[in-house]
Design an enzyme around this catalytic site. Structure first.
Site, PDB file in Angstrom:
ATOM      1  N   GLU A  72       0.759  -1.317   0.051  1.00 36.44           N
ATOM      2  CA  GLU A  72      -0.109  -0.107  -0.022  1.00 36.44           C
ATOM      3  C   GLU A  72       0.903   1.321  -0.158  1.00 36.44           C
ATOM      4  OE1 GLU A  72      -3.679   2.232   2.302  1.00 36.44           O
ATOM      5  OE2 GLU A  72      -2.879   0.256   3.112  1.00 36.44           O
ATOM      6  N   ASP A  92      -0.713  -4.925   3.299  1.00 32.52           N
ATOM      7  CA  ASP A  92      -1.177  -3.703   3.909  1.00 32.52           C
ATOM      8  C   ASP A  92      -0.506  -3.630   5.274  1.00 32.52           C
ATOM      9  OD1 ASP A  92      -4.418  -2.145   4.251  1.00 32.52           O
ATOM     10  OD2 ASP A  92      -2.477  -1.729   5.141  1.00 32.52           O
ATOM     11  N   ILE A  94      -0.841  -1.562   8.033  1.00 36.40           N
ATOM     12  CA  ILE A  94      -1.841  -1.438   9.046  1.00 36.40           C
ATOM     13  C   ILE A  94      -3.433  -1.188   8.152  1.00 36.40           C
ATOM     14  CG2 ILE A  94      -2.584  -0.013  10.681  1.00 36.40           C
ATOM     15  CD1 ILE A  94       0.040   0.908  11.468  1.00 36.40           C
ATOM     16  N   ASP A  95      -4.076  -2.349   8.092  1.00 34.21           N
ATOM     17  CA  ASP A  95      -5.427  -1.905   7.678  1.00 34.21           C
ATOM     18  C   ASP A  95      -6.149  -1.557   8.578  1.00 34.21           C
ATOM     19  OD1 ASP A  95      -8.145  -3.713   6.477  1.00 34.21           O
ATOM     20  OD2 ASP A  95      -7.378  -2.130   5.489  1.00 34.21           O
ATOM     21  N   THR A  97      -6.208   2.102   9.202  1.00 35.21           N
ATOM     22  CA  THR A  97      -5.267   3.208   9.528  1.00 35.21           C
ATOM     23  C   THR A  97      -6.008   4.369  10.177  1.00 35.21           C
ATOM     24  OG1 THR A  97      -3.711   2.893   8.013  1.00 35.21           O
ATOM     25  CG2 THR A  97      -3.602   4.990   8.932  1.00 35.21           C
ATOM     26  N   ASP A 274      -6.040  -4.539   0.810  1.00 37.39           N
ATOM     27  CA  ASP A 274      -6.888  -4.479   1.808  1.00 37.39           C
ATOM     28  C   ASP A 274      -7.335  -5.879   2.126  1.00 37.39           C
ATOM     29  OD1 ASP A 274      -8.009  -1.491   0.613  1.00 37.39           O
ATOM     30  OD2 ASP A 274      -6.833  -1.626   2.269  1.00 37.39           O
TER      31      ASP A 274
HETATM   32  C1  LIP Z   1      -9.423   0.923   4.740  1.00 40.57           C
HETATM   33  C2  LIP Z   1     -10.273  -0.030   4.370  1.00 40.57           C
HETATM   34  C3  LIP Z   1     -11.724  -0.017   4.835  1.00 40.57           C
HETATM   35  C4  LIP Z   1     -12.282   1.183   3.807  1.00 40.57           C
HETATM   36  C5  LIP Z   1     -11.081   2.478   4.120  1.00 40.57           C
HETATM   37  C6  LIP Z   1      -9.732   2.017   3.698  1.00 40.57           C
HETATM   38  P1  LIP Z   1      -6.592   1.310   4.980  1.00 40.57           P
HETATM   39  O1  LIP Z   1      -7.899   0.733   4.334  1.00 40.57           O
HETATM   40  O2  LIP Z   1      -9.848  -1.210   5.317  1.00 40.57           O
HETATM   41  O3  LIP Z   1     -12.624  -0.955   4.578  1.00 40.57           O
HETATM   42  O4  LIP Z   1     -13.495   1.632   4.076  1.00 40.57           O
HETATM   43  O5  LIP Z   1     -11.545   3.597   3.186  1.00 40.57           O
HETATM   44  O6  LIP Z   1      -9.410   1.825   2.584  1.00 40.57           O
HETATM   45  O7  LIP Z   1      -6.616   2.879   4.243  1.00 40.57           O
HETATM   46  O8  LIP Z   1      -6.925   1.543   6.423  1.00 40.57           O
HETATM   47  O9  LIP Z   1      -5.559   0.389   4.647  1.00 40.57           O
END
Ligand code: LIP
Length: 332
Positions: A72, A92, A94-95, A97, A274
């Site tokens: 990412e 990713d 930190i999914d 964030t 993600d």
């Molecule tokens: C997030 C996703 C989430 C989505 C956010 C963002 P990140 O990923 O896990 O489902 O709604 O907009 O894309 O940016 O925290 O890696």
């Protein structure tokens, strides 16, 4: 690729993911992170995201010099990426964030491996709750080493589903995106879904048994705010719903489907990082993965629909209004 190879890939990735987890946990316990924005005000990144990705790519690259990477933060820094048949780690750091920045313990380090473009190894690790979800293709799905399986719910009006408003799509699609997202939520309510996460309105008929989620995104127009407050009041006061929650991480939503706590999850506008790791875990836990339109699931299509049963997945697909996105990555 032989089984022993997959075991080796998995063990090396798991060890590095745990190391990344220490960085995330240490930062999480600090008062605040330096927060930067990427494609929009709601698309956040911290130095911890960047440090974890660097650690994972350096360690995996050293152990497997011929492997490729899609990360990412590398992509956000302008690195072009391609999904090829070669072993490719999709990361990713930190999914969730936004959760991390606000110290909400729903975050996950996601490390997925594709071979011939097919996800074969997946690790989704929440270092704050110490929940490690993992799977190797053909070997089942696990949480902290114990087998997990999806729910058997087949009907929308018996299910709890996850979906996301996806405020980040307002940037690419425009304000029309919100109308479509709200329209989709309304359809699931009319279809009688028991509970949903992130922005479900007007579930008056089923709310007493429901846990629902409402989320006020970055759009604060008077009608949106009024709609949010009215719905929240009617849900929590008039109908005395069971509770109010928010998840904010695609990977966490998906592994909750894999362990059977949630019956389905659908989102538009995501990226391969993600979901790549969680795809293997969901499939090995018995889930149905589709494109939200009902077509075959495609890792690079920026959309996902996952459910405990095919029947429920197809019912949800039939209810939502779909949005297409340009494919990500330059596939060869
Ligand atoms: C997030 C996703 C989430 C989505 C956010 C963002 P990140 O990923 O896990 O489902 O709604 O907009 O894309 O940016 O925290 O890696």
């Amino acid at each position: 690729m032989s089984s022993p190879d997959l075991d080796k890939f998995f063990q090396v990735a798991l060890e590095l993911t745990r190391k990344g987890g220490q960085l995330v946990r240490t930062a999480f316990d600090q008062p605040a992170s330096i927060v930067l924005t990427k494609s929009s005000d709601t698309d956040l990144v911290t130095e911890t995201d960047q440090a974890v990705e660097k650690l994972l790519i350096a360690g995996l690259g050293k152990a497997f010099p011929d492997h490729k990477f899609i990360g990412e933060e590398s992509a956000a820094a302008g690195q072009k990426y391609t999904l090829t048949d070669a072993p490719t780690w999709i990361i990713d750091p930190i999914d969730g964030t936004t959760n991390f920045v606000h110290r909400i313990p729903l975050v996950a380090i996601c490390v997925g491996l594709t071979i011939n473009k097919e996800p074969v190894v997946g690790i989704v690790y929440n270092p704050i709750t110490n929940e490690c979800f993992s799977a190797i293709k053909g070997r089942g799905a696990f949480k902290n080493g114990f087998p997990i399986h999806v729910s058997s719910t087949e009907a929308l009006n018996k299910s709890v589903i996850c979906t996301s408003l996806g405020i980040h799509n307002v940037v690419g699609v425009g304000p029309a995106w919100l109308d479509r997202a709200l329209e989709n939520h309304k359809k699931t309510v009319i279809a009688g879904v028991r509970g949903g996460f992130q922005m479900l309105f007007a579930m008056v008929t089923h709310l007493p048994k429901a846990v629902f989620v409402s989320q006020l995104g970055s759009i604060r127009t008077p009608d949106i705010v009024k709609g949010f407050i009215d719905s929240f009041k009617s849900a929590m006061v008039d109908k005395n719903a069971h509770g109010h929650r928010a998840f904010g991480s695609a990977a966490i939503n998906m592994v909750y489907v894999a362990q059977g706590s949630i019956d389905a999850y659908i989102e538009y506008g995501l990226h391969s990082w993600d979901i790549a790791a969680a795809v293997v875990i969901c499939r090995e836990a018995g889930a149905t993965l589709l494109d939200p339109t009902g077509a075959a699931f495609d890792l690079m299509s920026r959309k996902v629909l996952v459910a405990g049963t095919e029947k429920l997945a197809r019912e949800i697909s039939g209810v939502f209004t779909h949005t297409d996105f340009e494919r990500e990555g330059e596939e060869k």
